[in-house]
Design a protein around this motif. Structure first.
Motif, PDB file in Angstrom:
ATOM      1  N   ARG A   1     -14.023  55.401 -33.873  1.00  0.00           N
ATOM      2  CA  ARG A   1     -15.476  55.804 -33.599  1.00  0.00           C
ATOM      3  C   ARG A   1     -16.032  55.992 -35.021  1.00  0.00           C
ATOM      4  NH1 ARG A   1     -16.840  56.365 -28.202  1.00  0.00           N
ATOM      5  NH2 ARG A   1     -19.033  57.155 -28.947  1.00  0.00           N
TER       6      ARG A   1
ATOM      7  N   GLU B   1     -31.409  65.363 -36.816  1.00  0.00           N
ATOM      8  CA  GLU B   1     -30.554  64.149 -36.973  1.00  0.00           C
ATOM      9  C   GLU B   1     -30.533  63.613 -38.564  1.00  0.00           C
ATOM     10  OE1 GLU B   1     -30.807  59.325 -36.207  1.00  0.00           O
ATOM     11  OE2 GLU B   1     -31.924  60.631 -34.853  1.00  0.00           O
TER      12      GLU B   1
ATOM     13  N   THR C   1     -24.700  67.987 -26.166  1.00  0.00           N
ATOM     14  CA  THR C   1     -24.193  68.101 -27.633  1.00  0.00           C
ATOM     15  C   THR C   1     -24.000  69.274 -27.917  1.00  0.00           C
ATOM     16  OG1 THR C   1     -24.900  65.687 -27.724  1.00  0.00           O
ATOM     17  CG2 THR C   1     -24.317  67.361 -29.834  1.00  0.00           C
TER      18      THR C   1
ATOM     19  N   ASP D   1     -22.598  57.015 -36.729  1.00  0.00           N
ATOM     20  CA  ASP D   1     -23.044  56.423 -35.581  1.00  0.00           C
ATOM     21  C   ASP D   1     -23.142  57.415 -34.195  1.00  0.00           C
ATOM     22  OD1 ASP D   1     -23.511  53.900 -36.844  1.00  0.00           O
ATOM     23  OD2 ASP D   1     -21.640  53.030 -35.944  1.00  0.00           O
ATOM     24  N   ASP D   2     -22.211  57.962 -34.325  1.00  0.00           N
ATOM     25  CA  ASP D   2     -22.179  59.043 -33.312  1.00  0.00           C
ATOM     26  C   ASP D   2     -23.230  60.234 -33.299  1.00  0.00           C
ATOM     27  OD1 ASP D   2     -20.129  57.797 -31.935  1.00  0.00           O
ATOM     28  OD2 ASP D   2     -19.036  59.453 -31.668  1.00  0.00           O
TER      29      ASP D   2
ATOM     30  N   LYS E   1     -18.878  64.582 -27.124  1.00  0.00           N
ATOM     31  CA  LYS E   1     -18.314  63.839 -25.992  1.00  0.00           C
ATOM     32  C   LYS E   1     -18.812  64.376 -24.793  1.00  0.00           C
ATOM     33  CE  LYS E   1     -13.822  62.340 -24.098  1.00  0.00           C
ATOM     34  NZ  LYS E   1     -12.350  62.522 -24.397  1.00  0.00           N
TER      35      LYS E   1
ATOM     36  N   THR F   1     -31.139  64.043 -32.906  1.00  0.00           N
ATOM     37  CA  THR F   1     -32.561  63.506 -32.607  1.00  0.00           C
ATOM     38  C   THR F   1     -33.587  64.305 -33.642  1.00  0.00           C
ATOM     39  OG1 THR F   1     -33.603  65.125 -31.066  1.00  0.00           O
ATOM     40  CG2 THR F   1     -32.859  62.925 -30.097  1.00  0.00           C
TER      41      THR F   1
ATOM     42  N   LYS G   1     -26.058  59.861 -34.923  1.00  0.00           N
ATOM     43  CA  LYS G   1     -27.410  59.202 -34.579  1.00  0.00           C
ATOM     44  C   LYS G   1     -27.454  59.068 -33.025  1.00  0.00           C
ATOM     45  CE  LYS G   1     -27.715  56.470 -38.795  1.00  0.00           C
ATOM     46  NZ  LYS G   1     -27.628  55.081 -39.577  1.00  0.00           N
ATOM     47  N   LYS G   2     -26.656  58.798 -32.250  1.00  0.00           N
ATOM     48  CA  LYS G   2     -26.714  58.664 -30.949  1.00  0.00           C
ATOM     49  C   LYS G   2     -26.964  59.967 -30.376  1.00  0.00           C
ATOM     50  CE  LYS G   2     -23.612  54.508 -30.705  1.00  0.00           C
ATOM     51  NZ  LYS G   2     -22.370  54.131 -30.178  1.00  0.00           N
ATOM     52  N   GLU G   3     -26.306  61.224 -30.705  1.00  0.00           N
ATOM     53  CA  GLU G   3     -26.382  62.351 -30.161  1.00  0.00           C
ATOM     54  C   GLU G   3     -27.446  63.296 -30.572  1.00  0.00           C
ATOM     55  OE1 GLU G   3     -24.535  63.189 -27.565  1.00  0.00           O
ATOM     56  OE2 GLU G   3     -23.443  61.202 -27.428  1.00  0.00           O
TER      57      GLU G   3
END
Length: 359
Positions: A101, A116, A71, A105-106, A67, A112, A108-110
């Motif tokens: 949520r 990831e 991260t 998905d989170d 959040k 790399t 994958k967003k946060e």
């Protein structure tokens, strides 16, 4: 009752009649048998159920770690590598319940890169992990034969049946049809035999059939001008593990060669790679994966897809055994090779999955 499921390979009916004959023969054979113990169950993973486990607390910790700005990768990797797959699914459910949520998905967003990929792979439900890998191996331009070989040569008949069922449920497609559409020749036929998941159970070894199979393989390879690939496909694809181990010993006695030497001389390309993988898995699945991991990191560059796939898929099954075989066969520990060949949070997570050094 032995059943061979229907397949569609055009002019290859002779192979399937051979397989059916082999299965029928096994029902009616007469001869001395030697009782063998059941194959060992999977109890040698590095990742086990975490205790005390609190899915809600883990979900809250992961949300806090991802959040806002930045991260906390350390928290993410420590939680996901120390919980087993069933617990990760509970965490994902709690995450959605608490925050509305999707945890994957989170991630994958946060996250790399390779880190990831590893974390998302850990979150994939165990029962669809192989199906997902196979789908991507035959998706788009070109086929990743390495993945087809690794999975279909190493999984048990029960696991292959489950993979086919899950593939159908998840992707509304028949796995066998997809694979036959992307492969050809004897390589395709061996894959289809393995997809039938109709290997004999390990209930006993018929020594007269051991002798017969060893002779058949010898005549089909070393004693023949050219090679009768169908004999190798039928025997290596349908006989029980314990039976094949005895056949390999008998073959060495009869021919003076290891079966791997003959396959190397008499076959080539993807068929050779697949037959050798089957033989290696018959001898020892952990040793096969130890070798797979070693060559994923040996030399310039790292085959990260293979490294991730094996570390994730075997972490709850036999990674301790794989570590032992790795140390025995390559004079170094898996832990040390990962440490040398990877970096950053990706390395930290892989080392936690590895579960310790064997030096």
């Amino acid at each position: 009752m032995y059943q061979v499921l229907p397949v569609h390979l055009g002019s290859s009916n002779a192979l399937w009649s051979n397989v059916v004959d082999v299965c029928r023969e096994k029902q009616t054979r007469i001869g001395p048998t030697r009782r063998i113990p059941e194959m060992a169950k999977y109890t040698r993973g590095t990742v086990t159920a975490f205790s005390p486990f609190d899915a809600r607390a883990d979900a809250e910790a992961l949300r806090k770690a991802m959040k806002g700005m930045g991260t906390d990768e350390e928290t993410v990797l420590k939680i996901l590598t120390s919980r087993n797959n069933a617990q990760r699914q509970e965490i994902a459910s709690a995450f959605k319940t608490l925050f509305g949520r999707d945890l994957v998905d989170d991630l994958k967003k946060e996250l790399t890169g390779k880190f990831e990929t590893l974390m998302v792979s850990l979150m994939r439900p165990a029962y669809i992990f192989d199906a997902h890998a196979l789908k991507h191996a035959i998706k788009g331009a070109g086929t990743n034969e390495k993945v087809l070989i690794e999975i279909l040569a190493s999984r048990t008949p029960a696991e292959v049946q489950q993979i086919k069922q899950v593939y159908l449920q998840e992707y509304e497609a028949n796995l066998e049809d997809k694979i036959t559409g992307e492969t050809s020749g004897h390589f395709q036929r061996m894959l289809v035999v393995l997809l039938q998941a109709n290997r004999d159970p390990d209930v006993g070894v018929d020594e007269s059939l051991v002798e017969q199979d060893a002779q058949v393989l010898f005549r089909a390879g070393e004693l023949k001008w050219g090679t009768d690939e169908e004999k190798f496909i039928t025997i290596l694809g349908t006989r029980s593990i314990s039976h094949l181990r005895r056949v390999f010993d008998k073959y060495m006695t009869i021919s003076g060669f290891q079966i791997e030497e003959t396959i190397d001389r008499e076959t080539s390309g993807d068929l050779e790679k697949l037959l050798l993988a089957v033989v290696k898995c018959v001898r020892s699945v952990p040793a096969y994966f130890a070798e797979t991991l070693y060559y994923s990191m040996k030399g310039a560059g790292t085959d990260d897809d293979t490294l991730i796939r094996v570390m994730v898929s075997r972490s709850e099954i036999d990674l301790l055994d794989i570590r032992r075989e790795f140390r025995k066969n390559f004079a170094k520990s898996l832990y040390q090779m990962i440490q040398k060949d990877t970096s950053g949070d990706y390395r930290k997570a892989l080392l936690l999955l590895c579960g310790g050094d064997d030096e």
